[in-house]
Design an enzyme around this catalytic site. Structure first.
Site, PDB file in Angstrom:
ATOM      1  N   CYS A 212      -1.224  12.655  19.270  1.00 43.69           N
ATOM      2  CA  CYS A 212       0.239  12.659  19.439  1.00 43.69           C
ATOM      3  C   CYS A 212       0.664  13.269  20.771  1.00 43.69           C
ATOM      4  O   CYS A 212       1.786  13.037  21.223  1.00 43.69           O
ATOM      5  CB  CYS A 212       0.905  13.415  18.301  1.00 43.69           C
ATOM      6  SG  CYS A 212       0.523  12.726  16.689  1.00 43.69           S
TER       7      CYS A 212
ATOM      8  N   HIS B 146       8.311  16.113  19.931  1.00 46.00           N
ATOM      9  CA  HIS B 146       7.543  15.141  19.140  1.00 46.00           C
ATOM     10  C   HIS B 146       8.204  14.997  17.768  1.00 46.00           C
ATOM     11  O   HIS B 146       8.625  15.987  17.164  1.00 46.00           O
ATOM     12  CB  HIS B 146       6.106  15.648  18.992  1.00 46.00           C
ATOM     13  CG  HIS B 146       5.244  14.749  18.164  1.00 46.00           C
ATOM     14  ND1 HIS B 146       5.249  13.379  18.307  1.00 46.00           N
ATOM     15  CD2 HIS B 146       4.354  15.010  17.167  1.00 46.00           C
ATOM     16  CE1 HIS B 146       4.394  12.844  17.448  1.00 46.00           C
ATOM     17  NE2 HIS B 146       3.845  13.818  16.741  1.00 46.00           N
TER      18      HIS B 146
ATOM     19  N   ASN C 223       6.671   9.132  12.334  1.00 39.58           N
ATOM     20  CA  ASN C 223       5.862   9.691  13.413  1.00 39.58           C
ATOM     21  C   ASN C 223       5.102   8.549  14.088  1.00 39.58           C
ATOM     22  O   ASN C 223       4.212   7.953  13.481  1.00 39.58           O
ATOM     23  CB  ASN C 223       4.896  10.722  12.811  1.00 39.58           C
ATOM     24  CG  ASN C 223       4.009  11.377  13.840  1.00 39.58           C
ATOM     25  OD1 ASN C 223       3.935  10.952  14.982  1.00 39.58           O
ATOM     26  ND2 ASN C 223       3.311  12.421  13.427  1.00 39.58           N
TER      27      ASN C 223
HETATM   28  O1  UT7 Z   1       1.805  14.363  14.774  1.00 40.06           O
HETATM   29  C1  UT7 Z   1       1.127  15.327  14.016  1.00 40.06           C
HETATM   30  C2  UT7 Z   1       0.960  14.765  12.660  1.00 40.06           C
HETATM   31  N1  UT7 Z   1       1.080  15.562  11.534  1.00 40.06           N
HETATM   32  C3  UT7 Z   1       2.089  16.389  11.183  1.00 40.06           C
HETATM   33  O2  UT7 Z   1       2.945  16.748  11.899  1.00 40.06           O
HETATM   34  C4  UT7 Z   1       2.067  16.824   9.763  1.00 40.06           C
HETATM   35  C5  UT7 Z   1       2.488  18.245   9.556  1.00 40.06           C
HETATM   36  N2  UT7 Z   1       2.664  18.487   8.153  1.00 40.06           N
HETATM   37  C6  UT7 Z   1       3.755  18.099   7.460  1.00 40.06           C
HETATM   38  O3  UT7 Z   1       4.649  17.529   8.036  1.00 40.06           O
HETATM   39  C7  UT7 Z   1       3.856  18.467   6.016  1.00 40.06           C
HETATM   40  O4  UT7 Z   1       2.803  19.333   5.686  1.00 40.06           O
HETATM   41  C8  UT7 Z   1       3.825  17.227   5.074  1.00 40.06           C
HETATM   42  C9  UT7 Z   1       5.112  16.427   5.215  1.00 40.06           C
HETATM   43  C10 UT7 Z   1       2.633  16.360   5.389  1.00 40.06           C
HETATM   44  C11 UT7 Z   1       3.720  17.684   3.626  1.00 40.06           C
HETATM   45  O5  UT7 Z   1       4.782  18.562   3.311  1.00 40.06           O
HETATM   46  P1  UT7 Z   1       4.499  19.940   2.588  1.00 40.06           P
HETATM   47  O6  UT7 Z   1       5.810  20.546   2.328  1.00 40.06           O
HETATM   48  O7  UT7 Z   1       3.516  20.702   3.440  1.00 40.06           O
HETATM   49  O8  UT7 Z   1       3.853  19.459   1.242  1.00 40.06           O
HETATM   50  P2  UT7 Z   1       2.421  19.790   0.628  1.00 40.06           P
HETATM   51  O9  UT7 Z   1       1.369  19.053   1.381  1.00 40.06           O
HETATM   52  O10 UT7 Z   1       2.283  21.268   0.481  1.00 40.06           O
HETATM   53  O11 UT7 Z   1       2.587  19.150  -0.795  1.00 40.06           O
HETATM   54  C12 UT7 Z   1       3.565  19.593  -1.709  1.00 40.06           C
HETATM   55  C13 UT7 Z   1       3.517  18.687  -2.919  1.00 40.06           C
HETATM   56  C14 UT7 Z   1       2.110  18.461  -3.449  1.00 40.06           C
HETATM   57  O12 UT7 Z   1       2.181  18.429  -4.853  1.00 40.06           O
HETATM   58  P3  UT7 Z   1       1.764  19.703  -5.728  1.00 40.06           P
HETATM   59  O13 UT7 Z   1       0.333  19.956  -5.374  1.00 40.06           O
HETATM   60  O14 UT7 Z   1       2.686  20.790  -5.286  1.00 40.06           O
HETATM   61  O15 UT7 Z   1       1.989  19.221  -7.122  1.00 40.06           O
HETATM   62  C15 UT7 Z   1       1.770  17.093  -2.932  1.00 40.06           C
HETATM   63  O16 UT7 Z   1       0.844  16.422  -3.749  1.00 40.06           O
HETATM   64  O17 UT7 Z   1       4.038  17.388  -2.580  1.00 40.06           O
HETATM   65  C16 UT7 Z   1       3.097  16.405  -2.989  1.00 40.06           C
HETATM   66  N3  UT7 Z   1       3.210  15.270  -2.089  1.00 40.06           N
HETATM   67  C17 UT7 Z   1       4.059  14.252  -2.301  1.00 40.06           C
HETATM   68  N4  UT7 Z   1       4.934  13.990  -3.276  1.00 40.06           N
HETATM   69  C18 UT7 Z   1       5.659  12.869  -3.209  1.00 40.06           C
HETATM   70  C19 UT7 Z   1       2.542  15.049  -0.939  1.00 40.06           C
HETATM   71  N5  UT7 Z   1       2.958  13.888  -0.396  1.00 40.06           N
HETATM   72  C20 UT7 Z   1       3.880  13.390  -1.229  1.00 40.06           C
HETATM   73  C21 UT7 Z   1       4.669  12.222  -1.189  1.00 40.06           C
HETATM   74  N6  UT7 Z   1       5.554  12.007  -2.192  1.00 40.06           N
HETATM   75  N7  UT7 Z   1       4.588  11.311  -0.196  1.00 40.06           N
END
Ligand code: UT7
Length: 354
Positions: A113, A253, A283
């Protein structure tokens, strides 16, 4: 000529096809509410048959050339930043060079990225040392082809698109005033495509295990991103002899609205000074900043004399930031097309590369 490198042309291209949060609700166990509240994304663009990384690149580059009043043959360098090229090789830059009728060196580089700002910092060196007069820098991704649409943790985030700029040698103080690039390769598995390279070539097994797609440890990347966005931007500003308060527009970004908000808060920037378009594109990795720049210009938020701060982070892990003092007149393509006869451009002076 040539003490400064200024952006003289800009262009973008995204596929017509849109994938909305509602579409994704039908593919994986997710919801518009989750995606919107956790990321700020509402839709993203994805390619259709016939489109690829090179077709998006070429379309964005043609706009950038038109705005700069240049033709392909005027280019002295082409750099394409991407992690999703048409082929492993030849480079996408080779394909772009041929399509534009350019007669110059062309190469791809990747810093995930952060790739676009990395590429800008490289092109800047060619310009200020007098090796190139006009360089085309493209940030482009077709992530839809390397995303696992069974993995809700990643497939909701990414989209396809291309953005391009022309960097030109200039005597007018301005252009790229400061930048920083950084790398920490201690944990590649935080964001990667594990297979398909020399270490673990694609096999039936790796494909069955879906290890040929992007994998990410989102929460870890999130923590890193919220820290690095602010520090990298501050470092580039310091290299330009500036502070965050001197920025007229912050173009971060576009990975997650919450990350953008955290970085803006750290830099103490009011929301009017922060550019956000993640809701429309998700993204787009290396393409996110040049696409955002094009839209910021279209919205009248960039003007001669404005100081722009840009910062990116991504797989690697990598990061990069740049400070640009805008110097070019703002040219809409419509106005250019109406007045084409008067816009006839003097052939550029030949530049001796090497
Ligand atoms: O260019 C660089 C690329 N990457 C990034 O910038 C990514 C940086 N990270 C993020 O933006 C965030 O970490 C995410 C958007 C990927 C995830 O958000 P989060 O608030 O960190 O969520 P999490 O991974 O801690 O997951 C929370 C919950 C989980 O469920 P449980 O374990 O709490 O029951 C996930 O399974 O949300 C669940 N989850 C979803 N639920 C519905 C993860 N993805 C999804 C989804 N829809 N698409």
């Amino acid at each position: 000529m040539g003490h400064y490198s200024a952006i003289t042309g800009w262009g973008m291209n995204v596929p017509e096809k849109i994938l909305t949060n509602a579409d994704l609700e039908r593919i994986v166990d997710t919801s518009d509410e989750w995606i919107t509240s956790r990321t700020g994304i509402k839709e993203r663009h994805v390619i259709s048959p016939g489109e690829s990384t090179s077709t998006l690149s070429i379309a964005a580059a043609r706009q950038a050339l038109e705005r700069a009043g240049l033709e392909g043959k005027d280019l002295d360098l082409i750099i394409v930043a991407t992690v999703s090229p048409d082929y492993r090789f030849p480079s996408t830059a080779n394909l772009v060079q041929h399509a534009l009728g350019a007669q110059c060196g062309a190469f791809d580089m990747q810093a995930a990225c952060s790739g676009f700002l990395y590429a800008v910092s490289v092109a800047h060196q060619f310009i200020v040392n007098g090796t190139a007069k006009h360089a085309l820098v493209i940030g482009v991704e077709v992530l839809s082809q390397v995303i696992d649409y069974k993995d809700r943790a990643t497939c909701v985030l990414f989209g396809d698109g291309a953005g391009a700029v022309i960097l030109s040698a200039s005597d007018e103080p301005g252009g790229l005033l400061g930048f920083t690039i950084g790398s920490d390769g201690a944990r590649p598995e935080l964001l990667w495509i594990p297979t398909g390279g020399s270490k673990e070539p694609a096999t039936e097994e790796t494909i069955r295990e879906r290890r040929n797609f992007v994998q990410m440890q989102g929460a870890e990347v999130f923590k890193f991103a919220t820290r690095i966005m602010g520090t990298a931007m501050e470092e580039a500003l310091a290299n330009a002899g500036m502070t965050a308060a001197d920025m007229d527009l912050f173009i971060p970004h576009q990975a997650n609205l919450r990350i953008i908000e955290a970085a803006s808060k750290r830099l103490n920037l009011p929301s009017e000074k922060v550019f956000v378009n993640i809701e429309k594109y998700g993204n787009t990795s290396a393409a996110a900043i040049p696409i955002a720049l094009c839209e910021a210009i279209d919205q009248g938020r960039v003007y001669p004399g404005a100081h722009l701060g840009m910062v990116a982070f991504g797989g690697g892990l990598t990061w990069a930031a740049a400070v640009v003092k805008w110097t070019a007149p703002i040219r809409t393509l419509e106005r250019l097309q109406e007045s084409l006869p008067e816009q006839a451009v003097e052939p550029a002076q030949p530049v001796h590369v090497g």
